[in-house]
Scaffold this motif. Structure first.
Motif, mmCIF file in Angstrom:
data_model
loop_
_atom_site.group_PDB
_atom_site.id
_atom_site.type_symbol
_atom_site.label_atom_id
_atom_site.label_comp_id
_atom_site.label_asym_id
_atom_site.label_seq_id
_atom_site.Cartn_x
_atom_site.Cartn_y
_atom_site.Cartn_z
ATOM 1 N N GLU A 152 0.844 -1.205 0.000
ATOM 2 C CA GLU A 152 0.000 0.000 0.000
ATOM 3 C C GLU A 152 0.879 1.255 0.000
ATOM 4 N N ILE A 153 1.915 1.206 0.833
ATOM 5 C CA ILE A 153 2.799 2.373 0.908
ATOM 6 C C ILE A 153 3.503 2.568 -0.431
ATOM 7 N N MET A 154 4.021 1.464 -0.974
ATOM 8 C CA MET A 154 4.728 1.544 -2.268
ATOM 9 C C MET A 154 3.831 2.180 -3.329
ATOM 10 N N GLN A 155 2.583 1.686 -3.376
ATOM 11 C CA GLN A 155 1.680 2.174 -4.428
ATOM 12 C C GLN A 155 1.301 3.636 -4.248
ATOM 13 N N ALA A 156 1.149 4.025 -2.986
ATOM 14 C CA ALA A 156 0.716 5.402 -2.754
ATOM 15 C C ALA A 156 1.884 6.376 -2.905
ATOM 16 N N VAL A 157 3.052 5.967 -2.437
ATOM 17 C CA VAL A 157 4.159 6.928 -2.372
ATOM 18 C C VAL A 157 5.060 6.865 -3.607
ATOM 19 N N TRP A 158 5.255 5.681 -4.146
ATOM 20 C CA TRP A 158 6.103 5.557 -5.347
ATOM 21 C C TRP A 158 5.297 4.850 -6.447
ATOM 22 N N PRO A 159 4.218 5.460 -6.942
ATOM 23 C CA PRO A 159 3.328 4.742 -7.856
ATOM 24 C C PRO A 159 4.005 4.300 -9.166
ATOM 25 N N ASN A 160 4.945 5.103 -9.659
ATOM 26 C CA ASN A 160 5.509 4.779 -10.973
ATOM 27 C C ASN A 160 6.974 4.358 -10.914
ATOM 28 N N THR A 161 7.452 4.095 -9.731
ATOM 29 C CA THR A 161 8.875 3.790 -9.615
ATOM 30 C C THR A 161 9.042 2.467 -8.891
ATOM 31 N N ILE A 162 10.081 1.744 -9.299
ATOM 32 C CA ILE A 162 10.380 0.534 -8.534
ATOM 33 C C ILE A 162 11.426 0.917 -7.498
ATOM 34 N N VAL A 163 11.083 0.740 -6.240
ATOM 35 C CA VAL A 163 12.049 1.117 -5.197
ATOM 36 C C VAL A 163 12.308 -0.068 -4.282
ATOM 37 N N VAL A 164 13.470 -0.051 -3.686
ATOM 38 C CA VAL A 164 13.765 -1.125 -2.747
ATOM 39 C C VAL A 164 13.034 -0.862 -1.437
ATOM 40 N N GLU A 165 12.708 -1.962 -0.754
ATOM 41 C CA GLU A 165 11.949 -1.847 0.482
ATOM 42 C C GLU A 165 12.650 -0.979 1.521
ATOM 43 N N ASN A 166 13.977 -1.005 1.413
ATOM 44 C CA ASN A 166 14.796 -0.237 2.332
ATOM 45 C C ASN A 166 14.377 1.239 2.395
ATOM 46 N N ASN A 167 13.887 1.755 1.259
ATOM 47 C CA ASN A 167 13.435 3.139 1.207
ATOM 48 C C ASN A 167 12.341 3.414 2.220
ATOM 49 N N ILE A 168 11.404 2.476 2.341
ATOM 50 C CA ILE A 168 10.316 2.659 3.308
ATOM 51 C C ILE A 168 10.908 2.716 4.712
ATOM 52 N N GLN A 169 11.838 1.794 4.963
ATOM 53 C CA GLN A 169 12.406 1.742 6.324
ATOM 54 C C GLN A 169 13.108 3.054 6.697
ATOM 55 N N VAL A 170 13.814 3.639 5.703
ATOM 56 C CA VAL A 170 14.525 4.897 5.983
ATOM 57 C C VAL A 170 13.518 5.954 6.455
ATOM 58 N N HIS A 171 12.395 6.050 5.739
ATOM 59 C CA HIS A 171 11.413 7.085 6.103
ATOM 60 C C HIS A 171 10.690 6.738 7.405
ATOM 61 N N ILE A 172 10.417 5.462 7.588
ATOM 62 C CA ILE A 172 9.762 5.058 8.842
ATOM 63 C C ILE A 172 10.671 5.403 10.015
ATOM 64 N N SER A 173 11.971 5.192 9.822
ATOM 65 C CA SER A 173 12.858 5.457 10.963
ATOM 66 C C SER A 173 12.911 6.964 11.250
ATOM 67 N N THR A 174 12.802 7.804 10.203
ATOM 68 C CA THR A 174 12.725 9.262 10.444
ATOM 69 C C THR A 174 11.475 9.577 11.264
ATOM 70 N N LEU A 175 10.359 8.981 10.864
ATOM 71 C CA LEU A 175 9.094 9.253 11.571
ATOM 72 C C LEU A 175 9.158 8.759 13.013
ATOM 73 N N ARG A 176 9.782 7.591 13.183
ATOM 74 C CA ARG A 176 9.858 7.004 14.532
ATOM 75 C C ARG A 176 10.555 7.933 15.511
ATOM 76 N N LYS A 177 11.617 8.600 15.010
ATOM 77 C CA LYS A 177 12.371 9.494 15.899
ATOM 78 C C LYS A 177 11.443 10.555 16.487
ATOM 79 N N LEU A 178 10.456 10.961 15.694
ATOM 80 C CA LEU A 178 9.539 12.002 16.167
ATOM 81 C C LEU A 178 8.432 11.432 17.047
#
Ligand SMILES: Nc1ncnc2c1ncn2[C@@H]1O[C@H](COP(=O)(O)OP(=O)(O)OP(=O)(O)O)[C@@H](O)[C@H]1O
Ligand SMILES: [Mg+2]
Length: 488
Positions: free
Chosen positions: A42-68
């Motif tokens: 769901e996250i991949m489709q909503a945030v990177w609809p036209n790009t193939i990204v590695v799952e690691n990308n989600i983790q990077v952003h989740i970890s930014t959010l977690r800090k807050l």
């Protein structure tokens, strides 16, 4: 903590925290899911609809959010291999990180902030800026804290981009923590793929021919970081147009500095018609009425308002804080309050950044960016009751440890950083301070224990002891706003 989906802003203890566009999109999904599990797909489709990204990308952003949001055991739960959900932490001690308010996503465009109230009294500045944007790639609005740079830039940028049908992206650097490179933050805000170590060339390459206007707002704390990036974008002369707002210029090739001064105030003795026409008065009245205060436009009241606007140097933030105050104090009460100290004016918009909650905090924000010598010189110069000349400044502020050359350098620096106002008198210059800056600097001077000596020195100038350096200005060249003391 507050999350506004409309303003695309996360505030912790009232202070906006920078989070990139992608991280924010993920946060938005989690908020809207209201506790439901959000899968990685769901996250991949909503945030990177036209790009193939590695799952690691989600983790990077989740970890930014977690800090807050309270760290590993806080609000953002991972369900291994499945996805994420937003839910209260099991440990109640972390509940203070609770997102207090989620505002629904409205019509605001990603990265731009909604304007709080109409722009008043800036018709000329807006016209100048529209003309500048037709031919410049990098325009920096420079002026003292609270003078209205952000408001003006937003208004102009929104209108200009609408007419030219190009995208506007605003990045508020006042809340940027510097967790990644600035370039990475910019790419993120543009919704372009970003590595945490991205540099200027990456941004130039990624923007390419894209037509976009970047509003790099409240940049004074990051002018060094910004200089390389802005110079690179301006030199590439691609599709991007940059507007920067800052209390000091970037000082890079290709930069066009536009100085923003306070709103015009009525001169003493102005008639009623002239008073109500003045930008500062119009803004003050509009803000007071917006607060539900009923103000009569009789001569006595208008005269009192004109005096208040002069005391507040026509500085929009000060006018705004003053207008809030009259709701409870009345005009007489506000005038008496200002006699005690202009610096303590407080109580502005709840959504304002903490540096704009009081006038003291606004000046403090600039003062903190000065080096020790600049601070010393600023405080010493505050003893001049009115505008002064360069030689008078050097004569007053120099001492055994601080030569006239060093004072001169500081004076230039203080003017660049908008802590001194520069007036042209014929071919030469005079310098003065806004009332609020002067009040702040005098407080600091008193704390330093130097006040007595400096005031005595200034008084000795007045008595003509330094006539060699303090020749009065010829009457014909003096501006009426400038005083004719021996330092003028
Ligand atoms: N011309 C104006 N008309 C109406 N309101 C204004 C005007 N100029 C500024 N304001 C209001 O005054 C306050 C301060 O303005 P703004 O934030 O734009 O100042 P700034 O120069 O960007 O300050 P800072 O250096 O702290 O970033 C804001 O609430 C803004 O909406
Ligand atoms: Mg600003």
């Amino acid at each position: 903590m507050t999350v506004s989906l409309e303003c695309r802003e996360v505030c912790v203890d009232g202070e906006p925290r920078y989070i990139g566009a992608r991280a924010f999109e993920i946060l938005e999904l989690l908020v809207k899911a209201a506790g439901r599990l959000v899968s990685k797909d769901e996250i991949m489709q909503a945030v990177w609809p036209n790009t193939i990204v590695v799952e690691n990308n989600i983790q990077v952003h989740i970890s930014t959010l977690r800090k807050l949001f309270g760290g590993k055991h806080g609000w953002i739960r991972t369900e291994s291999g499945r996805g994420y959900r937003l839910a209260p932490p099991a440990d109640p001690a972390r509940a203070d990180r609770q997102p207090a308010g989620f505002e629904p996503l409205g019509g605001a465009r990603a990265g731009t902030a909604p304007r709080k109230c109409p722009l008043i009294g800036r018709e000329q500045e807006a016209a100048d800026l529209h003309a500048l944007l037709e031919r410049e790639t990098l325009v920096t609005l420079v002026g003292p804290g609270g003078v209205g740079k952000t408001h003006l830039a937003l208004e102009v940028a929104a209108a200009w981009t609408a007419v030219h049908n190009i995208e506007l992206v605003r990045i508020d650097l006042a809340g940027w923590q510097g967790d990644t490179t600035l370039e990475s933050a910019v790419l993120d805000a543009l919704g372009l793929p970003a590595s945490a170590a991205a540099g200027p060339a990456d941004v130039v390459r990624a923007i390419g021919e894209q037509r976009v206007m970047l509003l790099l707002d409240n940049a004074e704390q990051h002018v060094d970081d910004l200089a390389d990036l802005c110079e690179a974008i301006a030199e590439a002369n691609a599709g991007a147009i940059l507007i920067v707002t800052s209390r000091e210029p970037l000082r890079v090739a290709g930069e066009r500095v536009y100085r923003v001064g306070p709103l015009p105030v009525p001169p003493a003795g102005a008639n009623d018609g002239d008073i109500v026409e003045c930008g500062a008065v119009r803004m003050f009245l509009a803000r007071a009425r917006a607060m539900g205060t009923d103000i009569q436009a009789d001569p006595k009241t208008l005269d009192a308002i004109a005096t208040i606007c002069r005391r507040l140097s026509g500085l929009p933030l000060a006018l705004e804080l003053g207008a809030v105050r009259i709701a409870s104090l009345g005009i007489q009460g506000l005038a008496a309050d200002l006699d005690k100290s202009v610096l303590s004016l407080s109580g502005g918009l709840r959504t304002a950044h903490p540096r704009q909650q009081t006038l003291r905090a606004t000046i403090e924000w600039s003062y903190r960016l000065l080096d020790d010598t600049e601070r010393t010189v600023l405080c010493r110069l505050a003893v001049f009751p009115e505008a002064f000349r360069l030689d008078a400044a050097c004569a007053l502020a120099a001492c055994d440890e601080l030569g006239a050359e060093a004072v001169l350098d500081c004076l230039v620096g203080l003017a660049l950083k908008s802590l001194l106002v520069v007036h042209s008198v014929g071919l030469s210059k005079r310098y003065s301070m806004l009332e609020v800056v002067r009040a702040y600097a005098l407080e600091k001077l008193a704390e330093s224990g130097e006040a007595g000596r400096l005031h005595a020195r200034c008084a000795s100038f007045a008595n003509g002891e330094r006539a060699d350096t303090l020749q009065p200005v010829p009457a014909a060249s003096a501006q009426p706003v400038l005083a004719a003391g021996p330092w003028a």
